[in-house]
Design a protein around this motif. Structure first.
Motif: not given
Length: 168
Positions: A76-97
């Motif tokens: 269905e290509k209705k993913g949510s993960y990448n959109g949610i991840l973009e909203d998490l601007k407060e993540l550090s580099v290690d957390q994103k990794d």
């Protein structure tokens, strides 16, 4: 809490989010963001590749499809993960990794499961075909055996007639 149980909980949360996001449940989006924030701080959990694979390989077909959709690898290509991840601007580099590491392994496990299931299905279909061919061959051999037996009986009759003719 042990890592295997934690992985189960996070994956179940992703599946539940995908299942319920269209229902407009209050706070669901914020809840998934909080869970991703928590997961991002658990570097050891994000590296538990065998536990991640084990859980994904044992998901029901429906839950597996929902998990793939969450990570945008489903039909269905209705993913949510990448959109949610973009909203998490407060993540550090290690957390994103950490989250990227977790995501990569979930996706890898999903692709591996699909590959395994597809190959199993192909082998199963081939076995069905081979079984059918064996049954056909058995039937042909049975028919040939029956024909040889009939021919042998006829040869015996011809032999008896031949002996009678010789005597005459």
């Amino acid at each position: 809490m042990d890592n295997e149980i934690s992985i189960d909980l996070f994956i179940d949360i992703f599946i539940g989010y995908t299942k319920n996001k269209d229902n407009g449940a209050l706070g669901l989006y914020e809840s998934i963001k909080e869970n991703l924030m928590t997961l991002s701080t658990l570097s050891n959990l994000c590296k538990e590749y065998s536990d991640i694979s084990k859980y994904i390989y044992n998901l029901s077909e429906e839950d597996f499809k929902l998990l793939k959709n969450f990570f945008d690898i489903g039909d269905e290509k209705k993913g949510s993960y990448n959109g949610i991840l973009e909203d998490l601007k407060e993540l550090s580099v290690d957390q994103k990794d950490n989250l990227k590491r977790f995501e990569r392994h979930v996706k890898l496990s999903c692709h591996q499961r699909d590959y395994i299931v597809n190959n199993f299905t192909k082998v199963s279909d081939e076995l069905k075909n081979v079984k059918g061919e064996i049954k056909d061959t058995e039937n042909k051999v049975g028919n040939l055996t029956s024909n040889v037996s009939k021919a042998s009986d006829e040869m015996g009759k011809i032999g008896k007639i031949s002996i009678k003719l010789q005597k005459k």
